[in-house]
Design an enzyme around this catalytic site. Sequence first.
Site, short mmCIF file in Angstrom:
data_model
loop_
_atom_site.label_atom_id
_atom_site.label_comp_id
_atom_site.label_asym_id
_atom_site.label_seq_id
_atom_site.Cartn_x
_atom_site.Cartn_y
_atom_site.Cartn_z
CB CYS A 2 -7.36 -21.66 -7.31
SG CYS A 2 -5.57 -21.58 -7.14
NE ARG A 27 -12.08 -18.37 -5.73
CZ ARG A 27 -12.44 -18.77 -4.53
NH1 ARG A 27 -13.58 -18.32 -4.00
NH2 ARG A 27 -11.71 -19.62 -3.83
CD1 TRP A 73 -4.01 -15.23 -7.44
CD2 TRP A 73 -2.78 -16.24 -5.89
NE1 TRP A 73 -3.35 -14.26 -6.74
CE2 TRP A 73 -2.58 -14.85 -5.78
CE3 TRP A 73 -2.09 -17.08 -5.02
CZ2 TRP A 73 -1.73 -14.28 -4.83
CZ3 TRP A 73 -1.24 -16.52 -4.08
CH2 TRP A 73 -1.07 -15.13 -3.99
CG ASN A 97 -9.31 -24.04 -5.60
OD1 ASN A 97 -8.77 -24.06 -6.69
ND2 ASN A 97 -10.49 -23.48 -5.40
N GLY A 98 -5.79 -25.09 -2.97
CA GLY A 98 -5.16 -25.40 -1.69
C GLY A 98 -3.69 -25.73 -1.86
CD GLU A 482 -4.92 0.79 7.61
OE1 GLU A 482 -5.75 0.24 6.86
OE2 GLU A 482 -4.02 1.55 7.18
CE LYS A 486 -8.41 0.38 5.46
NZ LYS A 486 -7.41 1.33 4.98
CD GLU A 489 -8.34 4.42 2.68
OE1 GLU A 489 -7.48 4.27 1.80
OE2 GLU A 489 -8.68 3.49 3.45
CG HIS A 505 4.49 17.01 22.58
ND1 HIS A 505 5.37 17.84 23.23
CD2 HIS A 505 4.59 15.80 23.18
CE1 HIS A 505 6.01 17.17 24.18
NE2 HIS A 505 5.54 15.92 24.16
CE LYS A 604 -7.79 -3.28 -3.22
NZ LYS A 604 -7.97 -3.04 -1.78
#
Length: 609
Positions: A2, A27, A73, A97-98, A482, A486, A489, A505, A604
């Site tokens: 938020c 945000r 949010w 917020n929170g 991963e 990265k 990418e 192998h 994205k």
Amino acid sequence: MCGIIGYIGPQQAAELLVEGLRRLEYRGYDSAGLALVQDGIHLRRAVGKLRNLDKLLVEQPVPGRLGIGHTRWATHGRPSEENAHPHVVGQVAVVHNGIIENHLELKQRLMAAGRKFASETDTEVFSHLIDERLGLGDDLQEAVRQSALQVRGAYAIAVVHAATPDRLVVAKQQSPLVLGLGEGENFVASDIPAVISHTRDVVYLEDGDMALVSASEVAIRRIQTGESVQRPRTHIAWSAVAAEKGGFKHFMLKEIHEQSRAITDTLRGRASVEQGDVFFEELKFEASKLKDLRRIVIVACGTSWHAGLVGKHYIEQATRLPVEVDLASEFRYRNPVIDSHTLVVAISQSGETADTLAALQEAKARGARTAAICNVIGSNIARAAGEVIYTHAGPEIGVASTKAFTTQMVALYLLAVYLGRRLKQLSEDQGRELISVLLQVPNEVDKAITLNWHVRDVARRYMDVHSALYLGRGMLHPIALEGALKLKEISYIHAEGYAAGEMKHGPIALIDEHTPTIIVAPQGPNYEKTLSNLQEILARRGKVIGVGDADDEEMRAAVHDYLALPPTHAWAAPIVAVVPLQLLAYHIADLKGTDVDQPRNLAKSVTVE
């Protein structure tokens, strides 16, 4: 998450507040609103994008030189006009917020006293508490302080009162809040971008601080004691664009550094050490139907697929149910064997990934129970799934996923404990142990992030390689995948991730002095076998970057470069060990001069097949 903005000064506030909210759009949000004070409180709120609030303000303009604004949010209550902020009770308006952890307890007390609630949010509790204290004779500042003392959880709030149009009050605990200091005007905001075009002089409030803000001054006090305190003034040298990145060179680096906060937000209110259990307010699984499950299938793409591979280990160990992890782009084209005894879990950061949405719809058509793990409320996948678990990573701007990945692993960890306890495969003591481990992860991630500058030094030595190999075993095999993803990418260096036991192998043919191997091997299951793989690489003159425990002198002595992690439990190791791999990819790409945040050919959110 938020966004908060507040203003008091000589200017008409509405346009200024909307401008501040627009600078907080990165945000993420699902609704927005303003409250301005002039002969009462004038409230304007709208669901959806800021353009909807803009349209409302054209139709119904509001005057006032004191006001607060918010982009929400959703955490408590669906996105709707009545759940949007600000929340007004009597002559008080509040933005927040929170998460208020004891909001149900407080709400029950307030309702028993005759108070009526108009929303599903936890925030409205704050509005009622402050209004209640004002009715007892407190001034606004003391009413906010006494209300904050009753609240448990995380919050940043800004409050205005119609009877005091010359001030606003803010308070903070575990959520960011900054004061912007102007000439004859002052601002409050959840992040610097909201105020940077008006002032570069700011004060960062600390946890447990509150402030009385007028056009001419700010006065900071401690919530607990009421005593006055001084906080240093900071001059921001960044441009407005840089300020949105929090002073970091790239969004990706900022988002790597935000991971401990994102993990904490994903955990908050869900995990109880005392009860050894996990609670998802948003899930409606019936225990009797869970017992009918015979199999779980995870569908995802890219980085989310890697999270699913880690989740397979978590869920199988916690539930003793077989778990398959499918590439969503392949799932519906192979005539999958799915029935009503199967739970299909779709993972997507954006909630809009076309292949994952199609896989989810295919699973539903075949009678499977469905759930989603995603980061965007109201997204297509969230709406299509029978159940949804939201990660609370906040918006991720960099195309290469970092904090979305770690929060997905955390969500899967929580889901594993949740299912294991309800299927009676995990005891209360086992649940308590696993939750205790998980609650230490944010701190361990922060320690891993301190490797940043050391990783940059290592990156300088490997930035010109043409290929790299990543190895890991068990839960760390997906982390090797991963790490390789990265690197390719954002730096455009060819990289492959493998299960360490598979090296002999085929991939061992790649090993030479020009192809580095990154071995992820914190101490734990299969550690000795991974060390054997390490020796096989060294025997062929391969260069090795080791990622392991800080106290592992054997591995440190054997490798060419070492990235030392805090020792962790096996279940926590994947979440912590990926951090130096993210940093390594970032620094190599930055040193090579590639477009880190928007690498070529990538988007994205992949909304086409």
